[in-house]
Design a protein around this motif. Sequence first.
Motif, short mmCIF file in Angstrom:
data_model
loop_
_atom_site.label_atom_id
_atom_site.label_comp_id
_atom_site.label_asym_id
_atom_site.label_seq_id
_atom_site.Cartn_x
_atom_site.Cartn_y
_atom_site.Cartn_z
N ASN A 1 -3.11 0.16 -13.76
CA ASN A 1 -2.32 1.17 -13.05
C ASN A 1 -1.56 0.55 -11.87
OD1 ASN A 1 -2.98 3.28 -14.74
ND2 ASN A 1 -4.69 4.00 -13.49
N SER A 2 -2.18 -0.41 -11.20
CA SER A 2 -1.51 -1.08 -10.08
C SER A 2 -0.30 -1.87 -10.57
CB SER A 2 -2.49 -2.01 -9.35
OG SER A 2 -3.58 -1.28 -8.81
N LEU A 3 -0.46 -2.58 -11.70
CA LEU A 3 0.66 -3.34 -12.27
C LEU A 3 1.77 -2.41 -12.73
CD1 LEU A 3 -1.27 -6.02 -14.39
CD2 LEU A 3 -0.41 -6.22 -12.05
N ALA A 4 1.38 -1.28 -13.33
CA ALA A 4 2.38 -0.31 -13.79
C ALA A 4 3.18 0.23 -12.62
CB ALA A 4 1.70 0.83 -14.55
N ALA A 5 2.50 0.48 -11.50
CA ALA A 5 3.18 1.00 -10.31
C ALA A 5 4.18 -0.01 -9.76
CB ALA A 5 2.16 1.38 -9.24
N VAL A 6 3.76 -1.29 -9.71
CA VAL A 6 4.66 -2.33 -9.20
C VAL A 6 5.89 -2.46 -10.10
CG1 VAL A 6 4.91 -4.81 -8.79
CG2 VAL A 6 2.86 -3.60 -7.99
N GLY B 1 -8.38 8.73 -12.46
CA GLY B 1 -8.31 9.31 -13.79
C GLY B 1 -6.94 9.22 -14.46
N SER B 2 -5.97 8.63 -13.81
CA SER B 2 -4.62 8.58 -14.38
C SER B 2 -4.47 7.39 -15.32
CB SER B 2 -3.57 8.49 -13.25
OG SER B 2 -3.62 9.65 -12.44
N LEU B 3 -3.49 7.49 -16.20
CA LEU B 3 -3.20 6.44 -17.18
C LEU B 3 -1.93 5.69 -16.78
CD1 LEU B 3 -3.90 8.49 -20.42
CD2 LEU B 3 -5.46 6.93 -19.23
N PRO B 4 -1.78 4.44 -17.24
CA PRO B 4 -0.63 3.62 -16.80
C PRO B 4 0.72 4.27 -17.03
CG PRO B 4 -2.25 2.23 -17.85
CD PRO B 4 -2.73 3.64 -18.04
N HIS B 5 0.92 4.95 -18.16
CA HIS B 5 2.24 5.55 -18.40
C HIS B 5 2.51 6.68 -17.41
CE1 HIS B 5 -0.17 8.50 -20.69
NE2 HIS B 5 0.85 9.32 -20.54
N GLU B 6 1.44 7.41 -16.99
CA GLU B 6 1.61 8.46 -16.00
C GLU B 6 1.96 7.87 -14.64
OE1 GLU B 6 -1.50 11.91 -17.38
OE2 GLU B 6 -2.38 10.07 -16.57
N LYS C 1 10.13 6.98 -6.19
CA LYS C 1 11.10 6.01 -5.72
C LYS C 1 12.49 6.63 -5.56
CE LYS C 1 11.27 2.13 -5.19
NZ LYS C 1 11.33 1.40 -3.91
N ARG C 2 12.81 7.59 -6.42
CA ARG C 2 14.11 8.27 -6.32
C ARG C 2 14.10 9.36 -5.25
NH1 ARG C 2 13.54 8.08 -12.10
NH2 ARG C 2 12.96 10.29 -12.15
N SER C 3 12.89 9.74 -4.80
CA SER C 3 12.77 10.88 -3.88
C SER C 3 12.66 10.48 -2.42
CB SER C 3 11.53 11.72 -4.26
OG SER C 3 11.61 12.16 -5.60
N VAL C 4 12.23 9.25 -2.13
CA VAL C 4 12.10 8.80 -0.74
C VAL C 4 12.87 7.50 -0.57
CG1 VAL C 4 9.84 9.91 -0.45
CG2 VAL C 4 9.95 7.52 -1.20
N SER C 5 13.19 7.19 0.66
CA SER C 5 13.99 5.99 0.93
C SER C 5 13.18 4.86 1.56
CB SER C 5 15.16 6.34 1.86
OG SER C 5 14.66 6.90 3.08
N ILE C 6 11.89 5.11 1.84
CA ILE C 6 11.04 4.07 2.43
C ILE C 6 10.20 3.42 1.34
CG2 ILE C 6 10.98 5.12 4.71
CD1 ILE C 6 8.28 6.29 4.08
N PRO C 7 9.64 2.24 1.59
CA PRO C 7 8.86 1.53 0.57
C PRO C 7 7.64 2.32 0.11
CG PRO C 7 9.40 0.06 2.40
CD PRO C 7 9.76 1.44 2.84
N VAL C 8 7.28 2.09 -1.15
CA VAL C 8 6.18 2.80 -1.80
C VAL C 8 5.09 1.82 -2.19
CG1 VAL C 8 5.53 4.15 -3.85
CG2 VAL C 8 7.66 4.66 -2.63
N GLY C 9 3.83 2.25 -2.07
CA GLY C 9 2.69 1.42 -2.48
C GLY C 9 1.80 2.19 -3.43
N ILE C 10 0.78 1.48 -3.95
CA ILE C 10 -0.17 2.07 -4.90
C ILE C 10 -1.60 1.78 -4.46
CG2 ILE C 10 -0.03 0.00 -6.36
CD1 ILE C 10 -0.71 3.59 -7.64
N HIS C 11 -2.45 2.80 -4.57
CA HIS C 11 -3.88 2.67 -4.26
C HIS C 11 -4.63 3.27 -5.45
CE1 HIS C 11 -7.42 2.85 -1.36
NE2 HIS C 11 -7.84 3.59 -2.37
N ALA C 12 -5.15 2.40 -6.32
CA ALA C 12 -5.78 2.86 -7.57
C ALA C 12 -7.28 2.64 -7.54
CB ALA C 12 -5.17 2.13 -8.76
N HIS C 13 -8.00 3.58 -8.18
CA HIS C 13 -9.43 3.42 -8.40
C HIS C 13 -9.69 3.14 -9.87
CE1 HIS C 13 -11.27 4.56 -4.44
NE2 HIS C 13 -10.01 4.87 -4.23
N ASN C 14 -10.91 2.71 -10.17
CA ASN C 14 -11.18 2.09 -11.48
C ASN C 14 -12.06 2.94 -12.38
OD1 ASN C 14 -10.57 -0.21 -13.06
ND2 ASN C 14 -12.68 -0.94 -12.79
N ASP C 15 -12.05 4.25 -12.20
CA ASP C 15 -12.97 5.11 -12.95
C ASP C 15 -12.72 5.11 -14.45
OD1 ASP C 15 -14.46 7.04 -10.68
OD2 ASP C 15 -12.57 6.14 -10.07
#
Length: 539
Positions: A217-222, A182-187, A196-210
């Motif tokens: 959203n995946s592109l925005a996260a990258v 339910g989230s939007l790309p800007h969110e 990214k500023r809060s943790v020092s290990i790599p971050v990933g994204i797992h998005a659903h398409n509702d």
Amino acid sequence: MANFVKIFDTTLRDGTQGEGISLSVEDKMKIARKLDSLGVHYIEGGWPGSNNKDIEFFTRVKELGLKHAKVTAFGSTRRKDTLPENDINLNRILEVGVPVATIFGKSWDFHVHQAIQTTLEENLSMIYDSVHYLKNKGLEIIYDAEHFFDGYKNNADYALQTIKKAEEAGADWIVLCDTNGGSLPHEISEIVSVVKRSVSIPVGIHAHNDCELGVANSLAAVMAGATQVQGTINGFGERCGNANLCSIIPNLQLKLNYSCISEEQLQSLSNVARYVSEIANMHLPVNQAFVGAAAFAHKGGIHVSAILRNPSTYEHIKPELVGNKQRVLVSELAGQSNLVFKAQELGLDFDHNNEQSRKLIEQIKEMEHQGYQFEGADASLELLIRDAYGKQEELFTLESFKIIVAKNAGQPVVTEAIVKLNVNGESVYNAAEGNGPVNALDNALRKCLLQYYPVLQDMHLSDYKVRVLDEKDKTAAKVRVLIESTDFQNTWSTVGVSANIIEASGDALIDSLRYALIGKTRSAVQAEEQKERIGLVNH
């Protein structure tokens, strides 16, 4: 040098939660092999704590000797008020012997209270204990922060505490999940930047398409700093599906200059998409971006006239980059440019002023008036053009066929087809039963032809559609039959029209078989041409 993004495929786990999808162990093995050839970095094989089928898959997948992908098993954090060493799900992950564990835990305080009914403090302990336990056993740990974006929007401080606890326990990755989609790309972009500023290990994204935003959203996260993307082939998944890797990978690689897989592997993307759809018994939408049959199809005469001069006028990328191909659709509404293109594609010198070409144009118009539809059956169109120009070798001809349908009380219907063909001057006669008249006819035709053309064993029908053309005529109305066929490498469609559905089906079937036979030679030629075009693009 382009930034690198790891691709995590969850078709075999999250994808199987989609409606109508059920994969056997053998199916999962085939898809895993195909995903590895595509070059994905992680293959999530299932949840060994939930069923024996997934346990068998994890045992057998070791036989494949995968070259690119690491196999990962999915599981939840330990149960509340339970030591990790006593938790069945965590120990099942260890028992199947995977190098990577993907563990999900709660990020949303609402879920902590309502779903697992425990305290916020106990949930943090569940995350830490589970990650620490598996990490100490030598596994790479991907921590999936379930409902992270909803949790962050509701209680940002607690959501951040959960992922920091996973990091503290030794997680290698933190993956932020938009579980409800339910989230939007800007969110997504804003929250990933905070993480990214809060943790020092790599971050990933797992998005659903509702909200139809899984890819966006995946592109925005990258672009906000995520370096792992989780998704499925063709967007398979629960409800409206997961983020579609068949769109994410080429967008990242061709549009945003990120590196995910090799150029050669990217050129296999359309083939992988079709293969996985076939194994899952799901129809691949023709208008699916990048890999659909219509993704680079052109019908309007003005458009076709332009692409004859320069394909970039109406194509955002070269289709060969993702293993697809340019198609021009021909119909009574299309201009002469469409036929010019199709003829050139076949190596024919089409001149609309000569008698042969004028006859072909009139023939197509008349056939469309009768109910044929070539824009959805370009294989039949190609055969028609080849026949008109005398460029089609007659590999076999139908002499006759007979369909027998018998029904005895209390017994299932029995259908038998009897076929007589002329193959290379020889009369060939055979019979076969089937699940209905079309299947019986298909089986009988194959029995006649396989001894001469064994390549036909690689093809099969993937879709069959019947359309009544004039409802006023009721049961005497003409019907149009469209048949889609595939050999896992290519997909093609053929058409037949008649007042008799069996005759229409037979015409479409025979066209499909004829096209399959000429397609083997054509595919080899096109493969060489594609290598040349890709070489020109790269230089």
